[in-house]
Enzyme design. Structure first.
Site, short mmCIF file in Angstrom:
data_model
loop_
_atom_site.label_atom_id
_atom_site.label_comp_id
_atom_site.label_asym_id
_atom_site.label_seq_id
_atom_site.Cartn_x
_atom_site.Cartn_y
_atom_site.Cartn_z
N ASP A 1 6.75 -7.26 4.14
CA ASP A 1 5.55 -7.02 2.94
C ASP A 1 6.65 -7.54 1.10
O ASP A 1 7.46 -6.93 1.32
CB ASP A 1 5.11 -6.08 2.94
CG ASP A 1 4.46 -5.62 1.32
OD1 ASP A 1 3.02 -7.00 1.10
OD2 ASP A 1 4.70 -4.71 0.83
N ASP B 1 4.70 -6.20 -2.46
CA ASP B 1 4.19 -5.49 -3.31
C ASP B 1 4.19 -4.52 -2.32
O ASP B 1 3.81 -3.72 -1.61
CB ASP B 1 3.30 -5.34 -4.13
CG ASP B 1 2.83 -6.88 -4.65
OD1 ASP B 1 3.76 -7.25 -5.35
OD2 ASP B 1 1.52 -7.71 -4.87
N LYS C 1 -2.55 -10.29 8.83
CA LYS C 1 -0.97 -10.60 9.03
C LYS C 1 -0.67 -10.08 10.53
O LYS C 1 0.27 -10.76 10.57
CB LYS C 1 -0.18 -9.08 7.77
CG LYS C 1 -0.45 -9.11 6.28
CD LYS C 1 0.67 -8.59 5.51
CE LYS C 1 0.29 -8.31 4.78
NZ LYS C 1 1.47 -7.30 3.64
N ASP D 1 4.51 -1.47 3.81
CA ASP D 1 4.50 -0.15 2.68
C ASP D 1 2.79 0.46 3.47
O ASP D 1 1.93 1.69 2.86
CB ASP D 1 4.75 0.21 1.23
CG ASP D 1 3.51 -1.00 0.79
OD1 ASP D 1 3.21 -2.26 1.26
OD2 ASP D 1 3.75 -0.91 -0.10
N ASP E 1 -0.51 -4.17 6.36
CA ASP E 1 0.75 -3.95 7.51
C ASP E 1 0.49 -3.73 9.06
O ASP E 1 1.24 -4.54 9.46
CB ASP E 1 2.07 -3.22 6.91
CG ASP E 1 2.49 -3.79 5.68
OD1 ASP E 1 2.22 -5.38 5.01
OD2 ASP E 1 2.38 -3.36 4.09
#
Lengths: 227, 227
Positions: free
Chosen positions: A10, A12, A151, A174, A178
């Site tokens: 990831d 951000d 994802k 995070d 995810d």
């Protein structure tokens, strides 16, 4: 320890700090990497490709939460339908004060919104109305996306094209978005600022937060001969 | 020493290495900056905005070599005409093996080409045919751009909007396309890999190359109380 042949990571909050600014420690950690890093993000194709250029990672990535994939600079794949998101947007906008981000012109499949409304209530309305979309909150933006992609579906397709087994992928992230890739990868690691749901199913949780956490994870994987 | 209130800074070869990958030293140097940094580049609006996000710089920048400006996330200004470039492209493509970059879909005003042809010969043909475009080689790409704009005209407009005098700007770069902003700025500094034409008119030339050179320049300006 699992042998890892590629990372799905990831952007951000994982490579960046809370303001989306890249962490120097993350940039340095990337330079030591000997396995390919696949960025996996809710950001646009254009944004993500730029991150690849600046980080020097392969042009293989998951953008728009799985709606758009890049297999190379010449090979973009679109896997979701913006129309179902537009339809959901119209319906929700009648009830919630939705504000789109300016990246709209660069989005192929999903809609990114500012976090100025009741996300849980909006997600409930989506379910009540039986809309074929999903509302996800990355803590940086709220996305309306086609529920057929995430994802995880992106990672399945990328792994297939790279001829790398899912069990040989490490997933690093995070936030909520995810989770689907965590469920598929052979190794899961979370930065210190990750949500509890990710930490619970992680094989390694960094003490450090944000990009420093990412650097700690790469260090851990290196020291344990995983990469 | 001049007091500098803002920096106009090139990206490729100035903040990045020769492969366009961001230098950790440049990223670190940016964190110390107390004055606004205006990115000034031949890259697209989308690419440049992403660099702003990752570096944490203001959303004020010069893209497409002055053809596109950003004054804020909501305020993009287009100052050049893609049509004159398309026309020149067609004429030159009849004589040279021109290959566009894939960023075409994100470009509003100029055309970026791979560096696989005789750029000087193409520039001569542009003059002979009296076309209203300019061919510039940034060493990363060759651009066909409307000759009414460049990084200098972009800087004039940005300075006006920021209410900062041109003499209070420092220009930092490495290639031909940076010359027009060097001619306007109150202070000019070049990274070690810059072309001789820039070094000659520079107030400071870094010993270090690429992003390390940029960090050296910021350090020099700090130590001399300029910023």
């Amino acid at each position: 320890m699992a042998i890892i042949r590629a990372l799905a990571v990831d952007i951000d909050g994982t490579l960046s700090d809370q303001n989306r600014v890249l962490c120097p420690a993350a940039l340095k950690a990337l330079r030591k990497l000997k396995v390919p890093l696949v960025l996996s993000t809710g950001n646009t194709h254009c944004f993500t490709r730029t991150v690849c250029v600046l980080l020097g990672t392969p042009r293989i990535f998951i953008a728009e939460n799985g709606g758009v994939l890049s297999h190379s600079d010449d090979d973009m794949e679109i896997l979701a339908d913006l129309n179902v998101c537009e339809d959901a947007f119209q319906k929700l906008a009648a009830e919630f004060p939705l504000q789109r981000y300016n990246s709209a012109r660069y989005r192929f499949t999903d809609i990114a919104l500012q976090r100025n409304f009741d996300v849980l209530a909006a997600a409930r309305r989506v379910q009540e109305m039986g809309l074929p979309v999903e509302i996800i909150d990355t803590t940086y933006a709220v996305h309306i996306k086609d529920k057929r992609v995430d994802k995880g579906t992106g990672l399945v397709r990328i792994a297939e094209r790279m001829k790398i087994d899912l069990s040989e992928f490490a997933a690093i992230g995070d936030s909520n978005s995810d989770l689907p890739m965590y469920r598929l990868a052979g190794f899961r690691a979370s930065v210190g600022n990750a949500i509890p749901e990710l930490k619970q199913i992680s094989d390694y949780v960094a003490k450090a937060e944000y990009g420093n956490g990412f650097a700690e994870i790469i260090n851990y994987m290196n020291e344990n001969g995983m990469i």
